[in-house]
Design a protein around this motif. Structure first.
Motif, short mmCIF file in Angstrom:
data_model
loop_
_atom_site.label_atom_id
_atom_site.label_comp_id
_atom_site.label_asym_id
_atom_site.label_seq_id
_atom_site.Cartn_x
_atom_site.Cartn_y
_atom_site.Cartn_z
N LEU A 140 2.81 13.11 -11.09
CA LEU A 140 2.60 14.63 -11.50
C LEU A 140 3.60 14.87 -12.87
CD1 LEU A 140 3.41 16.04 -8.10
CD2 LEU A 140 1.19 15.83 -9.26
N PRO A 141 3.27 15.91 -13.53
CA PRO A 141 4.15 16.06 -14.74
C PRO A 141 5.69 16.59 -14.33
CG PRO A 141 2.07 17.68 -14.68
CD PRO A 141 2.20 16.76 -13.34
N PRO A 142 6.23 16.00 -15.33
CA PRO A 142 6.11 15.80 -16.61
C PRO A 142 5.73 14.25 -16.67
CG PRO A 142 8.53 15.57 -16.38
CD PRO A 142 7.83 16.25 -14.97
N LEU A 143 4.83 14.01 -17.77
CA LEU A 143 4.19 12.64 -17.99
C LEU A 143 3.73 12.42 -19.16
CD1 LEU A 143 0.84 13.14 -17.89
CD2 LEU A 143 1.15 13.66 -15.41
N ALA A 144 3.42 11.24 -19.57
CA ALA A 144 2.95 10.73 -20.85
C ALA A 144 2.08 9.71 -20.55
CB ALA A 144 4.14 10.28 -21.82
N LYS A 145 0.85 9.78 -21.29
CA LYS A 145 -0.33 8.81 -21.07
C LYS A 145 -1.01 8.45 -22.43
CE LYS A 145 -3.63 6.64 -18.62
NZ LYS A 145 -3.93 6.17 -19.79
N PRO A 185 -6.00 -0.73 -19.58
CA PRO A 185 -5.68 0.70 -19.69
C PRO A 185 -4.15 0.85 -19.27
CG PRO A 185 -7.00 0.49 -17.92
CD PRO A 185 -7.17 -0.91 -18.58
N THR A 186 -3.62 1.98 -19.65
CA THR A 186 -2.12 1.96 -19.48
C THR A 186 -2.04 2.63 -17.89
OG1 THR A 186 -1.90 4.10 -20.66
CG2 THR A 186 -1.50 2.05 -21.57
N ALA A 187 -0.93 2.78 -17.21
CA ALA A 187 -0.69 3.38 -15.98
C ALA A 187 -0.35 4.71 -16.25
CB ALA A 187 0.07 2.53 -14.95
N GLY A 188 0.23 4.92 -17.39
CA GLY A 188 0.97 6.31 -17.63
C GLY A 188 2.55 6.14 -17.48
N PHE A 189 3.30 7.33 -17.72
CA PHE A 189 4.65 7.26 -17.27
C PHE A 189 5.11 8.66 -17.21
CE2 PHE A 189 9.22 6.79 -18.53
CZ PHE A 189 9.54 5.53 -18.03
N THR A 190 5.80 8.76 -15.74
CA THR A 190 6.26 10.07 -15.45
C THR A 190 7.68 10.05 -15.30
OG1 THR A 190 6.28 9.35 -12.90
CG2 THR A 190 4.11 9.96 -13.82
N TYR A 191 8.07 11.32 -15.02
CA TYR A 191 9.75 11.62 -15.15
C TYR A 191 10.23 10.74 -13.88
CZ TYR A 191 14.09 13.67 -13.94
OH TYR A 191 15.42 13.90 -13.52
N TRP A 192 9.72 10.62 -12.80
CA TRP A 192 10.06 9.69 -11.75
C TRP A 192 10.10 8.07 -11.96
CZ3 TRP A 192 7.13 14.11 -11.23
CH2 TRP A 192 7.60 15.13 -10.60
N GLU A 221 0.76 -1.36 0.04
CA GLU A 221 -0.05 -0.01 0.07
C GLU A 221 1.00 1.34 0.03
OE1 GLU A 221 -2.62 -0.24 3.33
OE2 GLU A 221 -3.72 -2.07 2.76
N VAL A 222 2.21 1.33 0.93
CA VAL A 222 3.04 2.32 0.78
C VAL A 222 3.61 2.59 -0.68
CG1 VAL A 222 5.04 3.15 1.65
CG2 VAL A 222 3.39 1.94 3.25
N GLU A 223 3.72 1.71 -1.31
CA GLU A 223 4.46 1.63 -2.56
C GLU A 223 3.29 2.22 -3.58
OE1 GLU A 223 6.62 -1.08 -6.11
OE2 GLU A 223 6.05 -1.78 -4.11
N GLN A 224 2.07 1.75 -3.70
CA GLN A 224 1.03 2.20 -4.33
C GLN A 224 1.10 3.72 -4.13
OE1 GLN A 224 -2.48 -0.09 -4.20
NE2 GLN A 224 -3.47 1.22 -5.94
N THR A 225 0.68 4.02 -2.85
CA THR A 225 0.60 5.32 -2.50
C THR A 225 1.63 6.35 -2.92
OG1 THR A 225 -0.63 4.46 -0.39
CG2 THR A 225 0.06 6.92 -0.39
N GLU A 226 2.83 5.85 -2.81
CA GLU A 226 4.07 6.97 -3.53
C GLU A 226 4.01 6.77 -4.99
OE1 GLU A 226 7.65 4.83 -2.06
OE2 GLU A 226 7.42 5.77 0.19
#
Length: 301
Positions: free
Chosen positions: A198-203, A277-284, A187-192
């Motif tokens: 947040l941006p920057p991101l791709a979806k 659906p895709t989870a998206g991809f962020t800078y982190w 749950e901690v990993e999912q919450t993090e």
């Protein structure tokens, strides 16, 4: 002449009976073969490949004979050719393929070619995607054909400035309250992961893909006097180049906002769809991927 046959020892009665038996057996076998052969139908088939939205002309259909089967009710008989001409192909039809009633719309609902598609796909809309938009990256317009499956990925580099909200008043801890349960590591990993979305991101907006129904702005091919063909690109310089996409009604607003606020929209051709659906991809996520790959490479040395 009969006396001559009789003098040769041939029994005329036996001869007549033999001929009668032969003819009876011949016609009986023919009747049995015709009874065992399935009945045939004269149906319409495509004389050339027909794409979605093509208006059918008399030269686009031919009559062919097929055996009657379970799909006989779906075939269009040859005597209905006059009612098919002027109709619109709602699905791709290949050359030589029988034309089913479900693939033809005789006269589009609103009198336009594209309305035929909407009549066959309730709950969908035709969305114009301009290929000349400043924030859109896509292959050249000549790379697309009706029926292609494409995906759209939106890239956002920064988040719009949010409105300020008043600071929440801290709650007082009341004695006797039960302590808050410690969350599990998963749950901690999912919450993090959610907190870092947040941006920057791709979806990917359409992991299932969307269909190209029409390609507009293509150069018109003209026939010269010597028989050669040439592209009249001059006449299409001012014509907008866009893709007419078949998108669900619920996705019109999402795609419109992405086209307006997205820093980059990437249109890609797809081989097949992905229903999940895709989870998206962020800078982190990119940092985590970089560190994981780097650790794997350096650890293998």
């Amino acid at each position: 002449m009969l006396k001559r046959f009789a003098s040769t020892g041939i029994n005329l009665v036996v001869l007549g009976v033999s001929v009668a038996i032969f003819l009876t057996a011949f016609f009986a076998l023919n009747a049995l073969g015709a009874a065992q052969r399935p009945p045939t139908l004269e149906i319409l088939s495509a004389a050339r490949d027909l794409n979605i939205g093509d208006v059918i002309t008399a030269e686009d259909v031919v009559a062919r004979t097929v055996f009657q089967d379970d799909n006989a009710a779906l075939y269009i008989s040859a005597d209905e050719a006059a009612g098919v001409v002027g109709g619109v192909a709602a699905q791709p039809i290949f050359s030589g393929q029988p034309i089913f009633r479900t693939t033809i719309l005789a006269q589009a609902a609103e009198g336009t070619r594209l309305s035929a598609v909407l009549a066959k796909y309730p709950g969908y809309s035709l969305f114009p995607l301009p290929l000349d938009a400043m924030n859109l990256v896509a292959p050249d317009v000549e790379s697309f054909l009706p029926g292609d499956l494409v995906g759209i990925t939106v890239v956002i580099s920064s988040r719009p400035q949010q409105m300020t909200t008043p600071t929440a008043v801290p709650e007082f801890i009341i004695a006797g309250m039960e302590p808050t349960a410690t969350p599990m590591p998963e749950e901690v990993e999912q919450t993090e992961a959610l907190a870092r979305a947040l941006p920057p991101l791709a979806k990917d907006l359409f992991p299932m893909g969307v269909r190209v129904i029409s390609v507009q702005g293509l150069p018109a091919v003209t026939q010269s006097t010597d028989g050669s063909t040439a592209d009249s690109s001059f006449s299409t310089m001012t014509q907008a180049r866009m893709l007419m996409l078949l998108v669900p009604n619920a996705s019109r607003e999402v795609l419109s906002l992405a086209l307006q606020q997205g820093d980059r929209l990437v249109v890609s051709l797809m081989a097949r769809s992905d229903e999940a659906p895709t989870a998206g991809f962020t800078y982190w996520d990119f940092e985590d991927l970089f560190q994981a790959d780097r650790s794997e490479v350096l650890g293998g040395r």
